[in-house]
Design a protein around this motif. Structure first.
Motif, PDB file in Angstrom:
ATOM      1  N   SER A  35      18.321   5.718   4.229  1.00 41.01           N
ATOM      2  CA  SER A  35      19.118   7.017   4.623  1.00 41.01           C
ATOM      3  C   SER A  35      18.628   8.179   3.483  1.00 41.01           C
ATOM      4  O   SER A  35      18.495   7.701   2.503  1.00 41.01           O
ATOM      5  N   SER A  36      18.745   9.396   3.880  1.00 42.44           N
ATOM      6  CA  SER A  36      18.249  10.579   3.007  1.00 42.44           C
ATOM      7  C   SER A  36      19.184  10.610   1.635  1.00 42.44           C
ATOM      8  O   SER A  36      18.670  10.923   0.730  1.00 42.44           O
ATOM      9  N   ASN A  37      20.302  10.259   1.805  1.00 41.48           N
ATOM     10  CA  ASN A  37      21.327  10.364   0.669  1.00 41.48           C
ATOM     11  C   ASN A  37      20.862   9.350  -0.559  1.00 41.48           C
ATOM     12  O   ASN A  37      21.414   9.319  -1.526  1.00 41.48           O
ATOM     13  N   LEU A  38      20.037   8.167  -0.039  1.00 40.58           N
ATOM     14  CA  LEU A  38      19.669   7.477  -1.153  1.00 40.58           C
ATOM     15  C   LEU A  38      18.399   7.640  -1.774  1.00 40.58           C
ATOM     16  O   LEU A  38      17.814   7.099  -2.682  1.00 40.58           O
ATOM     17  N   GLU A  39      17.754   8.766  -1.259  1.00 40.74           N
ATOM     18  CA  GLU A  39      16.248   9.206  -1.682  1.00 40.74           C
ATOM     19  C   GLU A  39      16.871  10.148  -3.046  1.00 40.74           C
ATOM     20  O   GLU A  39      17.717  11.044  -2.979  1.00 40.74           O
ATOM     21  N   GLU A  40      15.708   9.801  -3.819  1.00 43.11           N
ATOM     22  CA  GLU A  40      15.821  10.935  -5.183  1.00 43.11           C
ATOM     23  C   GLU A  40      14.484  11.677  -5.150  1.00 43.11           C
ATOM     24  O   GLU A  40      13.422  11.347  -5.001  1.00 43.11           O
ATOM     25  N   ARG A  41      14.723  12.879  -5.694  1.00 47.34           N
ATOM     26  CA  ARG A  41      13.760  13.877  -5.688  1.00 47.34           C
ATOM     27  C   ARG A  41      12.778  13.624  -7.033  1.00 47.34           C
ATOM     28  O   ARG A  41      13.237  12.976  -7.822  1.00 47.34           O
TER      29      ARG A  41
ATOM     30  N   ASP B  72       0.878  -1.455  -0.210  1.00 49.88           N
ATOM     31  CA  ASP B  72      -0.062  -0.077  -0.036  1.00 49.88           C
ATOM     32  C   ASP B  72       0.930   1.340  -0.092  1.00 49.88           C
ATOM     33  O   ASP B  72       0.317   2.315  -0.185  1.00 49.88           O
ATOM     34  N   ASP B  73       2.080   1.315   0.488  1.00 53.21           N
ATOM     35  CA  ASP B  73       2.953   2.420   0.630  1.00 53.21           C
ATOM     36  C   ASP B  73       3.706   2.812  -0.723  1.00 53.21           C
ATOM     37  O   ASP B  73       3.964   3.824  -1.216  1.00 53.21           O
ATOM     38  N   ILE B  74       3.541   1.949  -1.919  1.00 51.45           N
ATOM     39  CA  ILE B  74       4.050   1.996  -3.248  1.00 51.45           C
ATOM     40  C   ILE B  74       3.186   2.689  -4.021  1.00 51.45           C
ATOM     41  O   ILE B  74       2.029   2.297  -4.459  1.00 51.45           O
ATOM     42  N   ILE B  75       3.405   3.786  -4.319  1.00 51.98           N
ATOM     43  CA  ILE B  75       2.463   4.821  -5.252  1.00 51.98           C
ATOM     44  C   ILE B  75       2.766   4.449  -6.729  1.00 51.98           C
ATOM     45  O   ILE B  75       1.892   4.318  -7.685  1.00 51.98           O
ATOM     46  N   ASP B  76       3.967   4.151  -7.316  1.00 45.33           N
ATOM     47  CA  ASP B  76       4.287   3.768  -8.385  1.00 45.33           C
ATOM     48  C   ASP B  76       5.758   2.817  -8.401  1.00 45.33           C
ATOM     49  O   ASP B  76       6.337   3.076  -7.568  1.00 45.33           O
ATOM     50  N   GLU B  77       5.966   2.070  -9.797  1.00 45.38           N
ATOM     51  CA  GLU B  77       7.217   1.427  -9.715  1.00 45.38           C
ATOM     52  C   GLU B  77       7.432   1.284 -11.053  1.00 45.38           C
ATOM     53  O   GLU B  77       6.771   0.744 -12.053  1.00 45.38           O
ATOM     54  N   LYS B  78       8.819   1.721 -11.604  1.00 47.76           N
ATOM     55  CA  LYS B  78       9.402   1.709 -12.835  1.00 47.76           C
ATOM     56  C   LYS B  78      10.723   2.117 -12.789  1.00 47.76           C
ATOM     57  O   LYS B  78      11.212   2.722 -11.839  1.00 47.76           O
ATOM     58  N   ILE B  79      11.515   2.042 -13.805  1.00 42.68           N
ATOM     59  CA  ILE B  79      12.859   2.392 -14.222  1.00 42.68           C
ATOM     60  C   ILE B  79      13.754   2.204 -13.024  1.00 42.68           C
ATOM     61  O   ILE B  79      14.601   2.782 -12.591  1.00 42.68           O
ATOM     62  N   GLY B  80      13.274   0.841 -12.406  1.00 43.63           N
ATOM     63  CA  GLY B  80      14.248   0.386 -11.523  1.00 43.63           C
ATOM     64  C   GLY B  80      14.010   1.129 -10.243  1.00 43.63           C
ATOM     65  O   GLY B  80      14.786   0.890  -9.025  1.00 43.63           O
ATOM     66  N   ARG B  81      13.097   1.668  -9.653  1.00 43.59           N
ATOM     67  CA  ARG B  81      12.688   2.309  -8.610  1.00 43.59           C
ATOM     68  C   ARG B  81      11.332   2.278  -8.046  1.00 43.59           C
ATOM     69  O   ARG B  81      10.356   1.730  -9.000  1.00 43.59           O
ATOM     70  N   VAL B  82      11.050   2.609  -6.899  1.00 42.91           N
ATOM     71  CA  VAL B  82       9.811   2.494  -6.054  1.00 42.91           C
ATOM     72  C   VAL B  82       9.441   3.870  -5.781  1.00 42.91           C
ATOM     73  O   VAL B  82      10.356   4.577  -5.112  1.00 42.91           O
ATOM     74  N   PHE B  83       8.350   4.369  -5.997  1.00 44.63           N
ATOM     75  CA  PHE B  83       8.021   5.790  -5.491  1.00 44.63           C
ATOM     76  C   PHE B  83       6.833   5.736  -4.365  1.00 44.63           C
ATOM     77  O   PHE B  83       5.945   5.088  -4.374  1.00 44.63           O
ATOM     78  N   ILE B  84       7.553   6.286  -3.138  1.00 42.19           N
ATOM     79  CA  ILE B  84       6.779   5.979  -1.928  1.00 42.19           C
ATOM     80  C   ILE B  84       6.842   7.477  -1.243  1.00 42.19           C
ATOM     81  O   ILE B  84       7.462   8.322  -1.536  1.00 42.19           O
ATOM     82  N   PRO B  85       5.820   7.352  -0.259  1.00 46.56           N
ATOM     83  CA  PRO B  85       5.838   8.599   0.745  1.00 46.56           C
ATOM     84  C   PRO B  85       7.199   8.961   1.376  1.00 46.56           C
ATOM     85  O   PRO B  85       7.714   8.148   1.659  1.00 46.56           O
ATOM     86  N   ARG B  86       7.446   9.966   1.323  1.00 44.40           N
ATOM     87  CA  ARG B  86       8.761  10.551   2.053  1.00 44.40           C
ATOM     88  C   ARG B  86       8.878  10.021   3.536  1.00 44.40           C
ATOM     89  O   ARG B  86       9.825   9.731   3.956  1.00 44.40           O
ATOM     90  N   ASP B  87       7.894  10.071   4.240  1.00 43.88           N
ATOM     91  CA  ASP B  87       7.911   9.443   5.668  1.00 43.88           C
ATOM     92  C   ASP B  87       8.305   8.109   5.765  1.00 43.88           C
ATOM     93  O   ASP B  87       8.717   7.637   6.812  1.00 43.88           O
ATOM     94  N   LYS B  88       7.718   7.222   4.806  1.00 49.45           N
ATOM     95  CA  LYS B  88       7.914   5.934   4.915  1.00 49.45           C
ATOM     96  C   LYS B  88       9.309   5.464   4.319  1.00 49.45           C
ATOM     97  O   LYS B  88       9.877   4.389   4.784  1.00 49.45           O
ATOM     98  N   ALA B  89       9.769   6.498   3.407  1.00 49.60           N
ATOM     99  CA  ALA B  89      11.158   6.269   2.952  1.00 49.60           C
ATOM    100  C   ALA B  89      12.183   6.183   4.274  1.00 49.60           C
ATOM    101  O   ALA B  89      13.223   5.547   4.419  1.00 49.60           O
ATOM    102  N   GLN B  90      12.064   7.241   5.103  1.00 46.74           N
ATOM    103  CA  GLN B  90      12.843   7.259   6.252  1.00 46.74           C
ATOM    104  C   GLN B  90      13.204   5.847   7.185  1.00 46.74           C
ATOM    105  O   GLN B  90      14.293   5.851   7.691  1.00 46.74           O
ATOM    106  N   ASP B  91      12.108   5.113   7.168  1.00 46.13           N
ATOM    107  CA  ASP B  91      12.077   3.848   7.730  1.00 46.13           C
ATOM    108  C   ASP B  91      13.114   2.791   7.001  1.00 46.13           C
ATOM    109  O   ASP B  91      13.355   1.725   7.598  1.00 46.13           O
ATOM    110  N   VAL B  92      13.217   3.059   5.954  1.00 45.48           N
ATOM    111  CA  VAL B  92      13.980   1.855   4.801  1.00 45.48           C
ATOM    112  C   VAL B  92      15.488   2.444   4.358  1.00 45.48           C
ATOM    113  O   VAL B  92      16.406   1.753   4.815  1.00 45.48           O
TER     114      VAL B  92
END
Length: 291
Positions: free
Chosen positions: A189-195, A167-187
């Motif tokens: 570090s910030s330097n691995l997040e892409e804008r 349910d956290d995955i909004i979209d998935e493509k080009i080798g990435r998953v798009f998720i809410p920013r607050d969920k990414a913090q649990d998975v």
């Protein structure tokens, strides 16, 4: 009854006359071909007889006579050259035709890639994202772009997908998953997040890479690009990611502090400089490469 019999006999008579007429035409055509064949044969016979009974020919030695006859029978050098040229043209035409067919076949294979019936390829269906749950950062007045930066969504590598709830995955493509920013913090570090960007025209999420694609007007300006960087970007440039001399294009990586609005401003300002053909901020939306 008598009238019907008369009509039938008249049709039969006409049919018979038509058949006889066709036979006469065929006989005349065959006779004409026969006469033409005889005439052509007689002409060549007379030519050959005159050639063989010529005093100059009779005075030659047997080997010379043989050579003379062969020269008369075999084609001339000009004729041989012409025949060779025709064969070469036919071969080239056939090669071009085969290449055209091969290109068409390759294109067909490319078109078939991703279709569900083709083994080894996964069908990719773009997911159209609505803006209901997206927080889009505003653009300055006058900025013209269908792309907006998304504040509450980030992209991370799909290698972390197993650590996420579906349910956290909004979209998935080009080798990435798009998720809410607050969920990414649990998975990660910030330097691995892409804008993340959102294209209001295509309704697709994309990646803001922080790179600028700069196409220079000519080879001279391309070779002097280091000076252009120093004068117009200074400490803003992180590094040159790639350079393509064949197209006078370079890709430069800017510091992460640049917002999407800032990148658009750089696009506009740098494009005004002499020697610059085009500047574009890179967005990866559907695959590798700028959008």
């Amino acid at each position: 009854m008598a009238e019907r019999k008369t009509r039938r006999s008249s049709k039969a008579h006409n049919r018979k006359k038509a058949q006889q007429g066709s036979k006469r035409i065929m006989l005349m055509a065959a006779f004409t071909i026969f006469i033409l064949t005889l005439a052509i044969g007689a002409y060549f016979y007379r030519e050959l007889r005159d050639f063989l009974t010529n005093e100059e020919f009779l005075s030659l030695a047997p080997d010379q006579k043989k050579e003379k006859i062969l020269n008369r029978i075999r084609p001339s050098k000009a004729q041989r050259d012409q025949d060779y040229k025709r064969r070469e043209e036919a071969i080239k035409l056939n090669e071009r035709r085969e290449e055209k067919l091969a290109r068409a076949a390759r294109q067909k294979r490319i078109e078939l890639q991703g279709r569900p019936l083709q083994k080894g390829f996964k069908k990719v269906v773009p997911r159209f994202i609505e803006t209901d749950n997206l927080k889009l950062l505003p653009l300055d007045n006058g900025a013209k772009s269908s792309v907006r930066e998304v504040e509450n969504i980030v992209a991370i590598s799909d290698a972390f997908k197993d650590q996420l709830d579906e349910d956290d995955i909004i979209d998935e493509k080009i080798g990435r998953v798009f998720i809410p920013r607050d969920k990414a913090q649990d998975v990660v570090s910030s330097n691995l997040e892409e804008r993340v960007s959102y294209n209001e025209r295509t309704k697709q999420l994309g990646i803001i890479t922080g790179k600028l694609l700069i196409r220079f007007e000519d080879e001279k300006n391309f070779k002097e690009r280091e000076e252009f960087y120093r004068e117009n970007l200074g400490s803003e440039i992180a590094n040159e990611a790639a350079a393509y001399p064949a197209t006078n294009m370079a890709i430069i990586h800017l510091k992460e502090s640049h917002s999407w609005q800032s990148l658009l401003s750089l696009e506009k300002n740098l494009s005004k400089h002499p020697g610059i053909k085009r500047v574009k901020a890179e967005i990866i939306e559907l695959g590798k490469g700028p959008q």
